[in-house]
Scaffold this motif. Structure first.
Motif, PDB file in Angstrom:
ATOM      1  N   GLN A  48       0.810  -1.215   0.000  1.00  0.00           N
ATOM      2  CA  GLN A  48       0.000   0.000   0.000  1.00  0.00           C
ATOM      3  C   GLN A  48       0.845   1.267   0.000  1.00  0.00           C
ATOM      4  OE1 GLN A  48      -2.474  -0.367   3.434  1.00  0.00           O
ATOM      5  NE2 GLN A  48      -3.632  -2.117   2.642  1.00  0.00           N
ATOM      6  N   ALA A  49       2.100   1.182   0.417  1.00  0.00           N
ATOM      7  CA  ALA A  49       2.947   2.377   0.503  1.00  0.00           C
ATOM      8  C   ALA A  49       3.194   3.005  -0.858  1.00  0.00           C
ATOM      9  CB  ALA A  49       4.295   2.019   1.161  1.00  0.00           C
ATOM     10  N   ARG A  50       3.041   2.241  -1.928  1.00  0.00           N
ATOM     11  CA  ARG A  50       3.275   2.794  -3.264  1.00  0.00           C
ATOM     12  C   ARG A  50       2.120   3.652  -3.754  1.00  0.00           C
ATOM     13  NH1 ARG A  50       4.159  -2.465  -6.694  1.00  0.00           N
ATOM     14  NH2 ARG A  50       2.202  -2.927  -5.559  1.00  0.00           N
ATOM     15  N   HIS A  51       0.960   3.529  -3.156  1.00  0.00           N
ATOM     16  CA  HIS A  51      -0.231   4.197  -3.667  1.00  0.00           C
ATOM     17  C   HIS A  51      -0.830   5.212  -2.699  1.00  0.00           C
ATOM     18  CE1 HIS A  51      -0.071   1.026  -6.702  1.00  0.00           C
ATOM     19  NE2 HIS A  51      -0.099   0.122  -5.736  1.00  0.00           N
ATOM     20  N   VAL A  52      -0.294   5.355  -1.510  1.00  0.00           N
ATOM     21  CA  VAL A  52      -0.853   6.284  -0.531  1.00  0.00           C
ATOM     22  C   VAL A  52       0.124   7.419  -0.292  1.00  0.00           C
ATOM     23  CG1 VAL A  52      -2.214   4.481   0.578  1.00  0.00           C
ATOM     24  CG2 VAL A  52       0.091   4.948   1.408  1.00  0.00           C
ATOM     25  N   SER A  53      -0.348   8.433   0.401  1.00  0.00           N
ATOM     26  CA  SER A  53       0.493   9.581   0.705  1.00  0.00           C
ATOM     27  C   SER A  53       1.435   9.262   1.866  1.00  0.00           C
ATOM     28  CB  SER A  53      -0.380  10.786   1.057  1.00  0.00           C
ATOM     29  OG  SER A  53      -1.157  10.527   2.215  1.00  0.00           O
ATOM     30  N   TRP A  54       2.353  10.220   2.106  1.00  0.00           N
ATOM     31  CA  TRP A  54       3.318  10.030   3.182  1.00  0.00           C
ATOM     32  C   TRP A  54       2.621   9.928   4.534  1.00  0.00           C
ATOM     33  CZ3 TRP A  54       8.219   8.719   3.954  1.00  0.00           C
ATOM     34  CH2 TRP A  54       8.817   9.029   5.180  1.00  0.00           C
ATOM     35  N   TYR A  55       1.523  10.651   4.710  1.00  0.00           N
ATOM     36  CA  TYR A  55       0.823  10.628   5.996  1.00  0.00           C
ATOM     37  C   TYR A  55       0.198   9.268   6.262  1.00  0.00           C
ATOM     38  CZ  TYR A  55      -2.672  11.702   9.553  1.00  0.00           C
ATOM     39  OH  TYR A  55      -3.438  11.688  10.684  1.00  0.00           O
ATOM     40  N   GLU A  56      -0.203   8.566   5.200  1.00  0.00           N
ATOM     41  CA  GLU A  56      -0.899   7.300   5.371  1.00  0.00           C
ATOM     42  C   GLU A  56       0.037   6.094   5.389  1.00  0.00           C
ATOM     43  OE1 GLU A  56      -5.064   8.601   3.127  1.00  0.00           O
ATOM     44  OE2 GLU A  56      -3.559   7.394   2.073  1.00  0.00           O
ATOM     45  N   ILE A  57       1.326   6.297   5.135  1.00  0.00           N
ATOM     46  CA  ILE A  57       2.267   5.175   5.164  1.00  0.00           C
ATOM     47  C   ILE A  57       2.457   4.717   6.607  1.00  0.00           C
ATOM     48  CG2 ILE A  57       4.666   4.506   4.683  1.00  0.00           C
ATOM     49  CD1 ILE A  57       4.686   6.386   2.376  1.00  0.00           C
ATOM     50  N   ALA A  58       2.671   3.435   6.774  1.00  0.00           N
ATOM     51  CA  ALA A  58       2.872   2.878   8.116  1.00  0.00           C
ATOM     52  C   ALA A  58       4.081   3.518   8.783  1.00  0.00           C
ATOM     53  CB  ALA A  58       3.058   1.360   8.021  1.00  0.00           C
ATOM     54  N   THR A  59       4.004   3.647  10.093  1.00  0.00           N
ATOM     55  CA  THR A  59       5.056   4.333  10.841  1.00  0.00           C
ATOM     56  C   THR A  59       6.400   3.627  10.708  1.00  0.00           C
ATOM     57  OG1 THR A  59       3.379   5.056  12.425  1.00  0.00           O
ATOM     58  CG2 THR A  59       5.681   5.247  13.098  1.00  0.00           C
ATOM     59  N   TRP A  60       6.404   2.308  10.719  1.00  0.00           N
ATOM     60  CA  TRP A  60       7.679   1.597  10.647  1.00  0.00           C
ATOM     61  C   TRP A  60       8.330   1.761   9.278  1.00  0.00           C
ATOM     62  CZ3 TRP A  60       8.754  -2.402   7.270  1.00  0.00           C
ATOM     63  CH2 TRP A  60       7.670  -2.955   6.584  1.00  0.00           C
ATOM     64  N   ILE A  61       7.531   1.944   8.229  1.00  0.00           N
ATOM     65  CA  ILE A  61       8.099   2.202   6.902  1.00  0.00           C
ATOM     66  C   ILE A  61       8.699   3.603   6.852  1.00  0.00           C
ATOM     67  CG2 ILE A  61       7.568   2.370   4.451  1.00  0.00           C
ATOM     68  CD1 ILE A  61       5.426   0.317   4.791  1.00  0.00           C
ATOM     69  N   LYS A  62       8.015   4.572   7.457  1.00  0.00           N
ATOM     70  CA  LYS A  62       8.568   5.931   7.520  1.00  0.00           C
ATOM     71  C   LYS A  62       9.907   5.937   8.246  1.00  0.00           C
ATOM     72  CE  LYS A  62       4.035   8.171   7.698  1.00  0.00           C
ATOM     73  NZ  LYS A  62       3.149   9.044   8.503  1.00  0.00           N
ATOM     74  N   ALA A  63       9.956   5.240   9.391  1.00  0.00           N
ATOM     75  CA  ALA A  63      11.207   5.203  10.162  1.00  0.00           C
ATOM     76  C   ALA A  63      12.325   4.554   9.356  1.00  0.00           C
ATOM     77  CB  ALA A  63      10.983   4.451  11.468  1.00  0.00           C
ATOM     78  N   ALA A  64      12.014   3.469   8.635  1.00  0.00           N
ATOM     79  CA  ALA A  64      13.045   2.805   7.833  1.00  0.00           C
ATOM     80  C   ALA A  64      13.539   3.705   6.705  1.00  0.00           C
ATOM     81  CB  ALA A  64      12.494   1.491   7.270  1.00  0.00           C
ATOM     82  N   LEU A  65      12.619   4.422   6.038  1.00  0.00           N
ATOM     83  CA  LEU A  65      13.020   5.317   4.956  1.00  0.00           C
ATOM     84  C   LEU A  65      13.846   6.488   5.472  1.00  0.00           C
ATOM     85  CD1 LEU A  65       9.739   5.407   2.833  1.00  0.00           C
ATOM     86  CD2 LEU A  65      11.850   4.154   2.347  1.00  0.00           C
ATOM     87  N   LEU A  66      13.435   7.063   6.594  1.00  0.00           N
ATOM     88  CA  LEU A  66      14.194   8.178   7.154  1.00  0.00           C
ATOM     89  C   LEU A  66      15.582   7.732   7.604  1.00  0.00           C
ATOM     90  CD1 LEU A  66      11.429  10.004   9.228  1.00  0.00           C
ATOM     91  CD2 LEU A  66      12.446  10.711   7.062  1.00  0.00           C
ATOM     92  N   PHE A  67      15.660   6.576   8.235  1.00  0.00           N
ATOM     93  CA  PHE A  67      16.960   6.078   8.670  1.00  0.00           C
ATOM     94  C   PHE A  67      17.864   5.797   7.478  1.00  0.00           C
ATOM     95  CE2 PHE A  67      19.799   2.557   9.856  1.00  0.00           C
ATOM     96  CZ  PHE A  67      20.460   3.138  10.937  1.00  0.00           C
TER      97      PHE A  67
END
Length: 267
Positions: free
Chosen positions: A68-87
């Motif tokens: 789902q991360a490919r089709h939703v906005s940054w706000y709707e992406i799962a928190t653990w995916i955000k943390a992995a991308l930021l890291f």
């Protein structure tokens, strides 16, 4: 939905599943007691792995969040995916800065270790322009705490940065290119023998002008006039009415009769 409006384990919120690690352990089958060969523990691991990948399992939901991360906005992406991308992004930036520091350090070291240039005469058109600059920098370096080769390399680096940066329209690079050309002409005029001073300086000016075609690409001295049409006048008619209300009349018939001056008709 529950009565307290909290999502259940199988219901997503904003495209995300809210399954915590304690709930993951609750999904796993009970751990069998350890035996001599460990066969029970191995079977438990296989069963736990298969259960987490079934629909509604922990790993199944995490995989759904990745899809789902490919089709939703940054706000709707799962928190653990955000943390992995930021890291990962911060790690990449740190690696790039470290590599840039190593490259800059190697360039400065190579600049300081350039062998000393001699003042031998050059030949050809380039030698006519380059040789006086080498002689001028060698004479000036005798009074400065820097090697002549470092001055010459810095002069070359300035010209290269000004040419490339000016080609891409950078204002600072174009200023550096203008100063580079003016200082080069001054050095050539000062170090060239009197007999060929004018010819060498004129030749250098022509070469600098030809190179300026690329360094000053798109630069114009014409004033830029922006013709913007005047905004149309906006009419907002308004009608103002002023009404004067009469003062209230006193109680009575309006004919000046005083109270009590009224007599009923008698037959």
């Amino acid at each position: 939905m529950q009565p307290d409006d909290k999502p259940t384990d199988d219901q997503p919120t904003n495209g995300q599943y809210n399954l915590s690690f304690p709930e993951l352990f609750n999904q796993l089958p009970p751990v069998p007691p350890a035996d001599q060969h460990g066969a029970g523990r191995l079977a438990w691991l296989r069963a736990a792995w298969k259960k987490t990948w079934k629909e509604g399992g922990f790993l199944y939901k995490r995989w759904e969040e990745v899809g789902q991360a490919r089709h939703v906005s940054w706000y709707e992406i799962a928190t653990w995916i955000k943390a992995a991308l930021l890291f990962g992004g911060l790690s990449l930036i740190v690696m790039m800065l470290d590599a840039a520091g190593d490259i800059a350090s190697a360039a400065l070291k190579g600049l300081s270790d350039v062998p000393a240039s001699d003042a031998v005469g050059g030949s050809g058109l380039w030698g006519t322009v380059d040789h006086p600059i080498r002689v001028f920098l060698a004479d000036q370096a005798a009074h400065l705490p820097v090697a002549p080769a470092a001055l010459y390399a810095f002069w070359q680096l300035t010209g290269l940065v000004g040419l490339v940066g000016g080609f891409f329209g950078n204002a600072g690079a174009r200023i550096a290119w203008l100063l580079f050309g003016i200082s080069s002409l001054a050095m050539i005029w000062s170090a060239t023998p009197a007999g060929g001073r004018a010819a060498a300086t004129g030749l250098a000016a022509l070469m600098w002008a030809l190179a300026s075609i690329f360094a000053l690409r798109g630069l114009t001295l014409r004033p830029i006039v922006h013709n913007h049409p005047a905004p149309a006048p906006v009419f907002s008619p308004a009608l103002h009415l002023h009404a004067t209300l009469p003062a209230p009349t006193p109680a009575g018939d309006g004919f000046g009769d005083k109270p009590g001056n009224f007599h009923p008709l008698q037959g």
